[in-house]
Design a protein around this motif. Structure first.
Motif, PDB file in Angstrom:
ATOM      1  N   TYR A 285     -28.747 -18.529  44.721  1.00 32.34           N
ATOM      2  CA  TYR A 285     -29.217 -18.328  43.338  1.00 32.34           C
ATOM      3  C   TYR A 285     -28.189 -18.783  42.309  1.00 32.34           C
ATOM      4  N   GLU A 286     -27.330 -19.755  42.727  1.00 30.27           N
ATOM      5  CA  GLU A 286     -26.246 -20.152  41.835  1.00 30.27           C
ATOM      6  C   GLU A 286     -26.680 -21.165  40.777  1.00 30.27           C
ATOM      7  N   LEU A 287     -27.874 -21.762  40.940  1.00 29.93           N
ATOM      8  CA  LEU A 287     -28.255 -22.885  40.064  1.00 29.93           C
ATOM      9  C   LEU A 287     -28.579 -22.469  38.627  1.00 29.93           C
ATOM     10  N   VAL A 288     -29.281 -21.356  38.475  1.00 33.99           N
ATOM     11  CA  VAL A 288     -29.665 -20.933  37.118  1.00 33.99           C
ATOM     12  C   VAL A 288     -28.861 -19.697  36.735  1.00 33.99           C
ATOM     13  N   PRO A 289     -27.826 -19.850  35.874  1.00 35.79           N
ATOM     14  CA  PRO A 289     -26.993 -18.705  35.531  1.00 35.79           C
ATOM     15  C   PRO A 289     -27.758 -17.682  34.677  1.00 35.79           C
ATOM     16  N   MET A 290     -27.539 -16.397  34.978  1.00 36.26           N
ATOM     17  CA  MET A 290     -28.180 -15.335  34.202  1.00 36.26           C
ATOM     18  C   MET A 290     -27.342 -15.021  32.958  1.00 36.26           C
ATOM     19  N   THR A 291     -28.031 -14.612  31.882  1.00 38.58           N
ATOM     20  CA  THR A 291     -27.346 -14.228  30.649  1.00 38.58           C
ATOM     21  C   THR A 291     -26.779 -12.820  30.795  1.00 38.58           C
ATOM     22  N   SER A 292     -25.583 -12.590  30.277  1.00 35.24           N
ATOM     23  CA  SER A 292     -25.003 -11.248  30.312  1.00 35.24           C
ATOM     24  C   SER A 292     -25.730 -10.321  29.330  1.00 35.24           C
ATOM     25  N   PHE A 293     -25.869  -9.059  29.718  1.00 36.58           N
ATOM     26  CA  PHE A 293     -26.491  -8.075  28.824  1.00 36.58           C
ATOM     27  C   PHE A 293     -25.450  -7.156  28.194  1.00 36.58           C
ATOM     28  N   MET A 294     -24.194  -7.631  28.216  1.00 35.09           N
ATOM     29  CA  MET A 294     -23.105  -6.924  27.552  1.00 35.09           C
ATOM     30  C   MET A 294     -23.447  -6.804  26.069  1.00 35.09           C
ATOM     31  N   GLY A 295     -23.417  -5.599  25.521  1.00 39.94           N
ATOM     32  CA  GLY A 295     -23.715  -5.418  24.106  1.00 39.94           C
ATOM     33  C   GLY A 295     -25.206  -5.324  23.815  1.00 39.94           C
ATOM     34  N   ILE A 296     -26.037  -5.535  24.843  1.00 42.39           N
ATOM     35  CA  ILE A 296     -27.485  -5.440  24.643  1.00 42.39           C
ATOM     36  C   ILE A 296     -28.004  -4.149  25.282  1.00 42.39           C
ATOM     37  N   LEU A 297     -27.539  -3.870  26.510  1.00 43.36           N
ATOM     38  CA  LEU A 297     -27.930  -2.630  27.183  1.00 43.36           C
ATOM     39  C   LEU A 297     -26.731  -1.680  27.204  1.00 43.36           C
ATOM     40  N   ASP A 298     -26.952  -0.419  26.833  1.00 46.25           N
ATOM     41  CA  ASP A 298     -25.835   0.529  26.893  1.00 46.25           C
ATOM     42  C   ASP A 298     -25.837   1.260  28.252  1.00 46.25           C
ATOM     43  N   ASP A 299     -24.844   2.147  28.445  1.00 45.51           N
ATOM     44  CA  ASP A 299     -24.677   2.800  29.747  1.00 45.51           C
ATOM     45  C   ASP A 299     -25.914   3.585  30.166  1.00 45.51           C
ATOM     46  N   LYS A 300     -26.511   4.297  29.178  1.00 47.50           N
ATOM     47  CA  LYS A 300     -27.673   5.117  29.501  1.00 47.50           C
ATOM     48  C   LYS A 300     -28.835   4.229  29.963  1.00 47.50           C
ATOM     49  N   GLU A 301     -28.970   3.097  29.312  1.00 48.08           N
ATOM     50  CA  GLU A 301     -30.052   2.183  29.678  1.00 48.08           C
ATOM     51  C   GLU A 301     -29.817   1.581  31.066  1.00 48.08           C
ATOM     52  N   ILE A 302     -28.552   1.246  31.352  1.00 46.01           N
ATOM     53  CA  ILE A 302     -28.237   0.708  32.683  1.00 46.01           C
ATOM     54  C   ILE A 302     -28.523   1.771  33.749  1.00 46.01           C
ATOM     55  N   ASP A 303     -28.175   3.050  33.449  1.00 40.09           N
ATOM     56  CA  ASP A 303     -28.488   4.150  34.379  1.00 40.09           C
ATOM     57  C   ASP A 303     -29.982   4.187  34.680  1.00 40.09           C
ATOM     58  N   SER A 304     -30.793   4.033  33.613  1.00 42.97           N
ATOM     59  CA  SER A 304     -32.239   4.105  33.795  1.00 42.97           C
ATOM     60  C   SER A 304     -32.737   2.951  34.663  1.00 42.97           C
ATOM     61  N   ILE A 305     -32.168   1.763  34.453  1.00 44.85           N
ATOM     62  CA  ILE A 305     -32.578   0.602  35.258  1.00 44.85           C
ATOM     63  C   ILE A 305     -32.221   0.840  36.719  1.00 44.85           C
ATOM     64  N   ILE A 306     -31.031   1.400  36.957  1.00 48.14           N
ATOM     65  CA  ILE A 306     -30.619   1.694  38.341  1.00 48.14           C
ATOM     66  C   ILE A 306     -31.612   2.689  38.971  1.00 48.14           C
ATOM     67  N   GLU A 307     -31.993   3.722  38.195  1.00 46.63           N
ATOM     68  CA  GLU A 307     -32.959   4.703  38.730  1.00 46.63           C
ATOM     69  C   GLU A 307     -34.286   4.026  39.097  1.00 46.63           C
ATOM     70  N   TYR A 308     -34.693   3.080  38.258  1.00 47.03           N
ATOM     71  CA  TYR A 308     -35.957   2.385  38.536  1.00 47.03           C
ATOM     72  C   TYR A 308     -35.826   1.497  39.787  1.00 47.03           C
ATOM     73  N   ILE A 309     -34.700   0.769  39.902  1.00 47.69           N
ATOM     74  CA  ILE A 309     -34.518  -0.114  41.072  1.00 47.69           C
ATOM     75  C   ILE A 309     -34.524   0.703  42.360  1.00 47.69           C
ATOM     76  N   LYS A 310     -33.967   1.928  42.303  1.00 45.27           N
ATOM     77  CA  LYS A 310     -33.973   2.808  43.495  1.00 45.27           C
ATOM     78  C   LYS A 310     -35.394   3.053  44.001  1.00 45.27           C
ATOM     79  N   THR A 311     -36.346   3.095  43.066  1.00 47.29           N
ATOM     80  CA  THR A 311     -37.722   3.402  43.482  1.00 47.29           C
ATOM     81  C   THR A 311     -38.463   2.189  44.041  1.00 47.29           C
ATOM     82  N   LEU A 312     -37.863   0.993  43.910  1.00 43.71           N
ATOM     83  CA  LEU A 312     -38.538  -0.232  44.384  1.00 43.71           C
ATOM     84  C   LEU A 312     -38.243  -0.453  45.856  1.00 43.71           C
ATOM     85  N   LYS A 313     -38.841   0.370  46.710  1.00 47.07           N
ATOM     86  CA  LYS A 313     -38.503   0.293  48.142  1.00 47.07           C
ATOM     87  C   LYS A 313     -39.311  -0.796  48.830  1.00 47.07           C
TER      88      LYS A 313
END
Ligand code: CUA
Length: 313
Positions: A285-313
């Motif tokens: 997946y090295e061909l298309v670089p992803m944009t950083s979400f630094m300054g766009i998502l805060d810690d609480k939002e990243i926590d929520s995304i992690i919780e959601y990814i956990k449910t994607l079994k």
């Protein structure tokens, strides 16, 4: 109505379209008349003054003041008409009416989000009340995009680190396509959205009942953050292959990186991949670089995304 080049234009749905279209028709019709005149003259002269015998000599043409003045004055007048007409239309498109309803537009690779005064956010659909001027305050999260609605005759570049504006008004309720008109990478051609113009009353109802993007449940919050940030234009949540790795079934598993080493997908890996996506790229997946979400998502939002990814079994 019934103009020669009408077939080249989509339906006009904004009052400002009239002046744009009138100028478009004027330029095309004048050009068409000149094209006809020049073509006919070339053919006529080529036949009339063709070389008739071996001794035919081209005459020496002297100065002709009348002709030179004519071919200077007519184009000058035409270009001044086009300039004046175009400039007044430009000023009209740049002067936002005072009573305009303001909506924030966020562009990203590869999608559009629209945010309203009450905090409601609608991904990929711009909802507006018909019959009222709409001011769009636009910004890009990554690179240059261009907001283009042919039926409203508006197009404006959307840039990172700067706000740009555009306004229009919908003549009546209905839907129109939104395109990105600036090449922005792999999925540029799929960077689509639509304008949904409502009756003013229906718009108020829609606004009052729409999702404001916040939820107390971290999993639900994470899920809506993924939608609002356009993550799924690259990362599927159902296991299908995309521009980036799918998010389904990755939690707690090992992935192989571009340098051959492996890493387990845990809180730290997800957090790092959101804030510094180039740090540990999954192999392939090295061909298309992803944009950083630094300054766009805060810690609480990243926590929520992690919780959601956990449910994607
Ligand atoms: Cu965004 Cu092209």
């Amino acid at each position: 109505m019934g103009r020669l080049f009408d077939f080249m234009l989509p339906e006009a749905k904004s009052p400002t379209a009239d002046s744009t279209d009138a100028l478009f028709h004027f330029i095309n019709e004048v050009s068409f008349i000149l094209l006809l005149g020049i073509t006919i003259s070339i053919i006529y002269f080529a036949i009339k003054y063709r070389r008739k015998s071996d001794n035919d000599v081209t005459p020496v043409i002297k100065h002709n003041t009348a002709i030179e003045i004519t071919w200077s004055i007519i184009p000058l007048i035409l270009s001044l008409i086009v300039f004046t007409w175009g400039y007044s239309g430009y000023l009209n498109l740049k002067s936002v009416p005072d009573n305009a309803y303001e909506i924030k537009v966020s562009a990203f690779k590869w999608g559009w989000n629209f945010e309203y005064s009450n905090g409601a956010v609608s991904p990929a659909e711009l909802h507006v009340p018909a019959g009222r001027p709409i001011k769009l305050v636009m910004q890009s999260r990554d690179i240059i995009h261009s907001f283009f609605v042919p039926e409203y005759r508006i197009k404006q570049d959307v840039l990172p680190n700067r706000y740009t504006y555009v306004w229009f008004s919908a003549n009546e309720p209905g839907e129109s396509h939104i395109f990105c008109a600036e090449y922005c990478g792999t999925n540029h051609s799929a960077m689509l959205a639509k304008v949904v113009a409502h009756d003013p009353d229906d718009f108020e109802t829609w606004l009052a009942t729409s999702n404001t993007g916040t939820s107390d449940d971290p999993v639900e919050h994470g899920k809506s953050l993924l939608t609002l940030n356009g993550c799924q234009s690259c990362h599927s949540v159902d296991g299908s292959k995309g521009i980036g790795p799918t998010l389904k079934g990755i939690w707690g598993h090992e992935v192989t990186l571009t340098n051959g080493s492996t890493v387990t997908v845990d809180e730290n890996y997800i957090r790092e991949s959101i804030l510094d996506p180039q740090a540990k790229i999954v192999k392939g997946y090295e061909l298309v670089p992803m944009t950083s979400f630094m300054g766009i998502l805060d810690d609480k939002e990243i926590d929520s995304i992690i919780e959601y990814i956990k449910t994607l079994k």
